[in-house]
Scaffold this motif. Structure first.
Motif, short mmCIF file in Angstrom:
data_model
loop_
_atom_site.label_atom_id
_atom_site.label_comp_id
_atom_site.label_asym_id
_atom_site.label_seq_id
_atom_site.Cartn_x
_atom_site.Cartn_y
_atom_site.Cartn_z
N UNK A 1 0.82 -1.21 0.00
CA UNK A 1 0.00 0.00 0.00
C UNK A 1 0.85 1.26 0.00
N UNK A 2 0.33 2.32 -0.58
CA UNK A 2 1.06 3.59 -0.68
C UNK A 2 0.91 4.44 0.58
N UNK A 3 -0.08 4.13 1.41
CA UNK A 3 -0.33 4.84 2.67
C UNK A 3 -0.51 6.35 2.46
N UNK A 4 -1.29 6.72 1.45
CA UNK A 4 -1.59 8.13 1.21
C UNK A 4 -3.05 8.46 1.54
N UNK A 5 -3.87 7.39 1.75
CA UNK A 5 -5.24 7.62 2.20
C UNK A 5 -5.54 6.70 3.38
N UNK A 6 -6.54 7.08 4.15
CA UNK A 6 -7.04 6.25 5.24
C UNK A 6 -8.51 5.98 4.94
N UNK A 7 -8.92 4.73 5.12
CA UNK A 7 -10.31 4.33 4.88
C UNK A 7 -10.96 4.11 6.24
N UNK A 8 -11.99 4.93 6.54
CA UNK A 8 -12.62 4.88 7.86
C UNK A 8 -14.12 4.66 7.73
N UNK A 9 -14.71 4.03 8.76
CA UNK A 9 -16.17 3.86 8.76
C UNK A 9 -16.88 5.22 8.75
N UNK A 10 -18.01 5.27 8.06
CA UNK A 10 -18.85 6.47 8.05
C UNK A 10 -19.83 6.36 9.23
N UNK A 11 -19.81 7.34 10.12
CA UNK A 11 -20.73 7.28 11.27
C UNK A 11 -22.19 7.18 10.79
N UNK A 12 -22.92 6.23 11.36
CA UNK A 12 -24.33 6.06 11.02
C UNK A 12 -24.59 5.17 9.82
N UNK A 13 -23.53 4.74 9.12
CA UNK A 13 -23.70 3.86 7.97
C UNK A 13 -22.61 2.79 8.01
N UNK A 14 -22.93 1.66 8.63
CA UNK A 14 -21.91 0.64 8.86
C UNK A 14 -21.35 0.04 7.57
N UNK A 15 -22.04 0.19 6.44
CA UNK A 15 -21.58 -0.39 5.18
C UNK A 15 -20.63 0.51 4.42
N UNK A 16 -20.72 1.82 4.65
CA UNK A 16 -19.91 2.77 3.88
C UNK A 16 -18.62 3.12 4.60
N UNK A 17 -17.61 3.42 3.79
CA UNK A 17 -16.31 3.84 4.32
C UNK A 17 -15.92 5.16 3.65
N UNK A 18 -15.45 6.09 4.47
CA UNK A 18 -14.98 7.37 3.94
C UNK A 18 -13.49 7.32 3.65
N UNK A 19 -13.07 8.04 2.63
CA UNK A 19 -11.66 8.07 2.23
C UNK A 19 -11.09 9.44 2.63
N UNK A 20 -9.92 9.43 3.27
CA UNK A 20 -9.28 10.66 3.72
C UNK A 20 -7.81 10.63 3.35
N UNK A 21 -7.29 11.78 2.92
CA UNK A 21 -5.85 11.87 2.67
C UNK A 21 -5.11 11.87 4.00
N UNK A 22 -3.96 11.21 4.04
CA UNK A 22 -3.10 11.21 5.22
C UNK A 22 -1.65 11.38 4.78
N UNK A 23 -0.81 11.79 5.70
CA UNK A 23 0.64 11.86 5.50
C UNK A 23 1.03 12.42 4.14
N UNK A 24 1.71 11.57 3.34
CA UNK A 24 2.19 12.01 2.02
C UNK A 24 1.04 12.38 1.08
N UNK A 25 -0.14 11.83 1.30
CA UNK A 25 -1.30 12.20 0.48
C UNK A 25 -1.67 13.66 0.67
N UNK A 26 -1.67 14.10 1.93
CA UNK A 26 -1.96 15.51 2.22
C UNK A 26 -0.88 16.41 1.65
N UNK A 27 0.38 16.01 1.83
CA UNK A 27 1.48 16.82 1.30
C UNK A 27 1.41 16.90 -0.23
N UNK A 28 1.13 15.77 -0.86
CA UNK A 28 1.03 15.74 -2.33
C UNK A 28 -0.10 16.64 -2.80
N UNK A 29 -1.27 16.53 -2.18
CA UNK A 29 -2.42 17.35 -2.59
C UNK A 29 -2.10 18.84 -2.45
#
Length: 127
Positions: free
Chosen positions: A90-118
């Protein structure tokens, strides 16, 4: 009747001078993406930019926004997270987290090098 076109100024290499600036900027942006993975694809670039634009976006929303199939989005997100995909690290540029209130969906967030790259891409685009 053929319309006459104005001759575009060219440099010594024959490159249209008016095109040279945006081509140079695009090359710099691609080089930034290659810092996280030299083999990064256009679809991966697009997904990363859309996640930066819409923090917490779900894979289903990404699929609609990018016009990519759900399976493609899933593979790209797995590869860009710390999980990886099909034996690829994995490139470790995003984090996949549960969406509050929707156990089936996952939200995508930039982290570390992903934030720096963006941030770096955004800066290059606005210079």
């Amino acid at each position: 009747m053929l319309e006459r076109t104005r001759a575009m100024p060219v440099d010594k290499a024959g490159t249209n001078i008016e095109d040279a600036e945006w081509i140079k900027k695009l090359a710099l942006i691609i080089d930034e993406f290659r810092k996280i993975n030299p083999d990064i694809t256009a679809n991966q670039m697009l997904v990363l930019l859309r996640i930066g634009e819409h923090p917490g976006i779900t894979q289903s929303e990404l699929s609609k926004l990018t016009d990519l199939k759900d399976g493609t989005i899933s593979r790209i997100c797995a590869l860009m997270s710390d999980r990886g995909h099909q034996g690829r690290e994995g490139l470790d540029v995003i984090d996949i987290r549960p969406v509050p209130g929707d156990y089936r969906s996952k939200g995508q967030f930039l982290v570390n090098n992903g934030k720096r790259l963006y941030t770096s891409i955004k800066k290059l685009m606005t210079e």
